[in-house]
Design an enzyme around this catalytic site. Structure first.
Site, PDB file in Angstrom:
ATOM      1  CG  HIS A  55      -2.818 -11.297   2.866  1.00  0.00           C
ATOM      2  ND1 HIS A  55      -2.918 -10.932   4.195  1.00  0.00           N
ATOM      3  CD2 HIS A  55      -2.243 -10.230   2.237  1.00  0.00           C
ATOM      4  CE1 HIS A  55      -2.435  -9.705   4.351  1.00  0.00           C
ATOM      5  NE2 HIS A  55      -2.023  -9.268   3.186  1.00  0.00           N
ATOM      6  NE  ARG A 111       3.175  -6.213   0.417  1.00  0.00           N
ATOM      7  CZ  ARG A 111       4.458  -5.972   0.659  1.00  0.00           C
ATOM      8  NH1 ARG A 111       5.368  -6.234  -0.281  1.00  0.00           N
ATOM      9  NH2 ARG A 111       4.844  -5.494   1.813  1.00  0.00           N
ATOM     10  CG  ASN A 149       5.940   1.388  -0.068  1.00  0.00           C
ATOM     11  OD1 ASN A 149       5.052   0.585   0.199  1.00  0.00           O
ATOM     12  ND2 ASN A 149       5.697   2.667  -0.282  1.00  0.00           N
ATOM     13  CG  HIS A 191       1.996  -1.266  -0.381  1.00  0.00           C
ATOM     14  ND1 HIS A 191       3.082  -1.157   0.450  1.00  0.00           N
ATOM     15  CD2 HIS A 191       1.358  -2.407   0.005  1.00  0.00           C
ATOM     16  CE1 HIS A 191       3.108  -2.174   1.295  1.00  0.00           C
ATOM     17  NE2 HIS A 191       2.079  -2.959   1.036  1.00  0.00           N
TER      18      HIS A 191
END
Length: 324
Positions: A191, A60, A91, A64
């Site tokens: 995911h 992740r 974040n 990001h």
């Protein structure tokens, strides 16, 4: 003559636009830090042996990072004023284990190859390594990124997909980074090892619409499980696995869950309920090889987003601080 001149101008423009990608090479450090990949892999494995969170947190973190300023480790910067990229609202839920993975790997690399390898490249390698550790596919990582010189919390809003996005909104955001709908659906498959805090999907359980408090696309039994895990006013630190079936394995079960009405976010389930994307979901649900292949392609493309070169970047010694 004019046609030749115009052709040369367009060639120059193309070369400038492609410069970031052209700098990347799978063998970028083969002479300057030949043991790089084994060093990073060892540090990632050590961190993984301490906590499984290493896997979703690192993956992740890479996503990001790339979606805001490009893949330049700008998300790693710590600011005493609390105004760096990592401090943005979107974040704050990034798990510390992802940051720690990159920091530990960078420290190990520095001991053997001082001032040579960027934090951005270490994050890209770590993202690949955690997928492999969770049982997912491996791929060759393109290297040669520099670390960015900008990290601002104010640059994050509007650059990361939200859990209530529909397919068109997702496609629009991914297209900004030269990522197709197929790439978007494949990257959503990360995911399969993710987790989320309850407030990111509570509206699907308690306030979906005036006619139906519960999102009707949710499997009823799954909705009941989520309500038990995430009652109203639940502790905001409580986190839920995004894949209720095989949460610690990188596999295609995420897509099987979508078919069964067990997508945690609206932005997950919409991939199946939207007729423009459901054929891909069905394909990935039944053909793990197709998913793995698409995921590899999408991760390599993601790794080319916003690459910094020349004066636009540096090789940080400490991933959390600009050299200057």
């Amino acid at each position: 003559m004019e046609a030749i001149r115009r052709g040369l101008v367009w060639l120059l423009v193309f070369m400038i636009l492609q410069r970031g990608e052209a700098q990347l090479s799978e063998n970028f450090y083969s002479n300057t830090c030949p043991n790089l990949e084994s060093i990073v892999k060892q540090e990632v494995s050590t961190k993984f042996s301490q906590t499984f969170v290493t896997i979703p947190a690192t993956l992740r973190l890479f996503f990001h990072d790339c979606f805001v300023e490009g893949c330049d480790a700008s998300v790693m910067i710590s600011s005493p004023n609390g105004d760096a990229e990592k401090d943005a609202q979107d974040n704050l839920s990034l798990a510390g284990d992802g940051f720690d993975t990159v920091i530990k790997a960078k420290q190990a690399v520095e001991r053997q190859c001082h001032g040579i390898v960027s934090c951005a490249d270490i994050l890209a390698l770590a993202a690949r390594d955690v997928v492999v550790l969770a049982g997912g596919p491996s791929w060759e990582v393109e290297l040669g990124r520099l670390d960015g010189l900008v990290s601002k919390a104010s640059n994050v809003a509007g650059n990361l997909p939200e859990p209530e996005f529909n397919r068109v909104q997702l496609n629009t955001m991914f297209a900004r980074h030269n990522l197709t709908q197929l790439d978007m659906i494949a990257l959503s498959g990360a995911h399969t090892v993710g987790f989320s805090h309850c407030n990111r999907f509570a509206n699907r359980l308690y306030s979906f619409s005036s006619s139906s408090p519960v999102d009707p696309t949710l499997d009823p039994n799954y909705a009941q499980e989520l309500m038990q895990a995430c009652p109203r006013n639940v502790d905001p630190s409580i986190a839920i696995n995004m894949d209720p079936e095989t949460p610690q394995t990188f596999d295609n079960v995420y897509y099987q869950n979508l078919v069964a009405g067990k997508g945690l976010f609206t932005s997950d389930e919409v991939l199946f309920t939207d007729p423009a994307s459901d054929p891909t979901v069905n394909d990935f649900a039944t053909n793990p090889g197709n998913f793995n292949g698409a995921f590899i392609t999408a991760m390599r493309k993601l790794g080319r987003v916003g690459v910094k070169t020349g004066k636009n970047g540096e090789i940080r010694i400490d991933c959390t601080a600009f050299n200057s």
